[in-house]
Design an enzyme around this catalytic site. Structure first.
Site, PDB file in Angstrom:
ATOM      1  N   SER A  91       0.832  -1.192   0.000  1.00  0.00           N
ATOM      2  CA  SER A  91       0.000   0.000   0.000  1.00  0.00           C
ATOM      3  C   SER A  91       0.876   1.255   0.000  1.00  0.00           C
ATOM      4  O   SER A  91       1.746   1.394  -0.851  1.00  0.00           O
ATOM      5  CB  SER A  91      -0.963  -0.053   1.187  1.00  0.00           C
ATOM      6  OG  SER A  91      -1.960   0.932   1.091  1.00  0.00           O
ATOM      7  N   ASP A 103      -8.462  -5.468  -5.844  1.00  0.00           N
ATOM      8  CA  ASP A 103      -8.060  -4.409  -4.914  1.00  0.00           C
ATOM      9  C   ASP A 103      -9.019  -3.232  -5.068  1.00  0.00           C
ATOM     10  O   ASP A 103      -9.150  -2.665  -6.153  1.00  0.00           O
ATOM     11  CB  ASP A 103      -6.625  -3.975  -5.235  1.00  0.00           C
ATOM     12  CG  ASP A 103      -6.083  -2.931  -4.277  1.00  0.00           C
ATOM     13  OD1 ASP A 103      -6.843  -2.447  -3.418  1.00  0.00           O
ATOM     14  OD2 ASP A 103      -4.888  -2.596  -4.395  1.00  0.00           O
ATOM     15  N   HIS A 157      -6.812  -5.841  -1.311  1.00  0.00           N
ATOM     16  CA  HIS A 157      -5.692  -4.932  -1.083  1.00  0.00           C
ATOM     17  C   HIS A 157      -4.672  -5.466  -0.082  1.00  0.00           C
ATOM     18  O   HIS A 157      -3.472  -5.257  -0.244  1.00  0.00           O
ATOM     19  CB  HIS A 157      -6.241  -3.587  -0.584  1.00  0.00           C
ATOM     20  CG  HIS A 157      -5.216  -2.508  -0.482  1.00  0.00           C
ATOM     21  ND1 HIS A 157      -4.594  -1.964  -1.595  1.00  0.00           N
ATOM     22  CD2 HIS A 157      -4.702  -1.849   0.594  1.00  0.00           C
ATOM     23  CE1 HIS A 157      -3.745  -1.028  -1.206  1.00  0.00           C
ATOM     24  NE2 HIS A 157      -3.783  -0.938   0.116  1.00  0.00           N
TER      25      HIS A 157
END
EC number: 3.1.2.-
Length: 419
Positions: A232, A324, A358
């Site tokens: 991330s 995601d 994610h």
């Protein structure tokens, strides 16, 4: 004959280690329910259950006996771990103290009743985050606030810097597990920890440069090559490190990365990289879905936020969740590939995982499909489906180790150009 529940390895194992779970001493074809429960360090309970039927000998082995329903179905030897769900919505399983194991309680209940029948057998198993001999070394040197995990032994080990994202604080569980596979791993905090900045906007790239120098001079870190791994926001910081601090960074793993600088501007010496903005009015009602909110980094003026990854010296491994919903990781990986090739660089290795969201964690962590975002303070849809993501996490974990073993071998990587 009383039923027995066996778990191998007996008593304890590392979190990323598979388990062999079997039940014996049941009646032939007896219906039973297996149940698992784990309490995290804040007292939240995570649970899973599955219905099974014993074979003609009164036995069942999760490696050979398919679940008939419950938290999962089919042949899932580790389903009682990865399918766990919290009692409270949007709660994510996070290991806050890697020196203390998670304790998993397993039960065998008679029948397939939803509320559970008579308990027939029980086992307790410890899931550790530090393999035997792994050393945990707190680092408070200069401005750097981190923890270094070293494998057993006195030799030098390939070095990795590990960054998590906007969760903040110091996340050690991935680093501690990787150290069990022969790597010296620095779990690096960069905001909201001790005397570090409270806000991400106050973090400068010089801080990460200091951490890199620390690793390079450590006597048990095998130079001159250092690897990076980030997820991330931590992934786009790894991209920036590889691009702007490029000397000695020779292998970078990017888990659901953006190719642009995100959330806050990036500062380094006289350099300024603006953040890629987003439009929150694009969100639909219900859980916040960030995927379509972000501006296109290829359009004016957003392209100024693009990270010049073509300046990096080492290879990249992109691990991409196709579902995601924090941002378009699949699109960003393709942009990275096109940009590298346009500058005469080799294609990066990109692994696309269907039905994966994610938060790609080490194996057997329950996928956090929706969680409260630590920066936004709202419930966010991360995407993914538990079964598919559990497989992705297992595959990604092996690829991460293989990638670092290949490129952190103490030799300068060959410079390839297609020009």
């Amino acid at each position: 004959m009383a039923a027995t529940l066996s778990v191998e390895p007996a008593g304890r194992s590392c979190w990323d280690e598979p388990l062999s779970i079997a039940v014996r001493g049941l009646a032939p074809e007896q219906p039973v329910t297996l149940r698992s429960v784990l309490r995290d360090e804040k007292g939240m309970l995570f649970r899973a259950h599955a219905r099974y039927r014993a074979d003609s000998h009164g036995e069942l082995d999760l490696a050979r006996t398919p679940a008939l329903g419950g938290s999962f179905s089919g042949l899932e030897p580790m389903g009682l771990l990865w399918a766990m769900e919290p009692d409270r919505p949007f709660w994510r399983l996070i290991k806050r103290d890697v020196q203390i194991p998670f304790v998993v309680e397993l039960e065998v209940l008679d029948g397939h009743e939803p509320d559970g029948g008579q308990r027939l057998a029980r086992a307790v198993h410890e899931r550790h985050f530090m393999a035997p001999g792994v050393r945990r070394v707190p680092v408070r040197e200069g401005r750097v606030r981190a923890t270094l995990f070293l494998p057993p032994g006195k030799g030098q080990f390939p070095g990795i810097i590990d960054l998590y994202g906007s969760i903040g604080g110091l996340c050690e569980h991935r680093a501690s597990l990787l150290a069990g596979h022969g790597f010296a791993v620095l779990a690096l905090a960069y905001f909201q920890f001790e005397d570090l900045p409270e806000n991400l906007s106050d973090v400068r790239l010089e801080y990460f440069e200091e951490a890199l120098a620390l690793m390079l001079r450590h006597p048990q870190v095998k130079g001159p090559n250092i690897g990076l791994i980030g997820v991330s926001k931590g992934a786009d910081l790894c991209l920036s490190m590889a691009a702007f601090l490029k000397d000695n960074i020779t292998a970078t793993v990017l888990i659901n990365a953006c190719v642009a600088n995100t959330l806050v501007p990036l500062y380094y010496k006289d350099l300024f990289v603006p953040e890629l903005g987003c439009d929150q009015t694009k969100n639909k009602s219900g859980l916040m879905d960030l995927r379509d909110m972000w501006n296109n980094p290829l359009e004016e003026p957003n392209h100024q936020s693009l990270i010049p990854l073509e300046k990096a010296q080492g290879p990249f491994l992109f691990l991409v969740g196709m579902d995601d919903h924090n941002w378009k990781s699949d699109v960003y990986a393709r942009i990275a590939c096109e940009r590298l090739q346009a500058h005469g660089k080799d294609r990066p290795q990109i692994i696309y995982y269907p039905e994966t969201g994610h938060c790609i964690e080490p194996p057997y962590f329950p996928p956090p499909i929706a969680t409260v975002h630590f920066v936004l303070g709202e419930a966010v849809f991360n995407g993914g489906k538990p079964r598919a993501q559990s497989r992705a996490q297992l595959d990604a974990w092996q690829r991460i180790q293989t990638f670092f073993q290949k490129y952190l071998n103490g030799e300068k990587p060959a410079r390839h150009s297609k020009l």
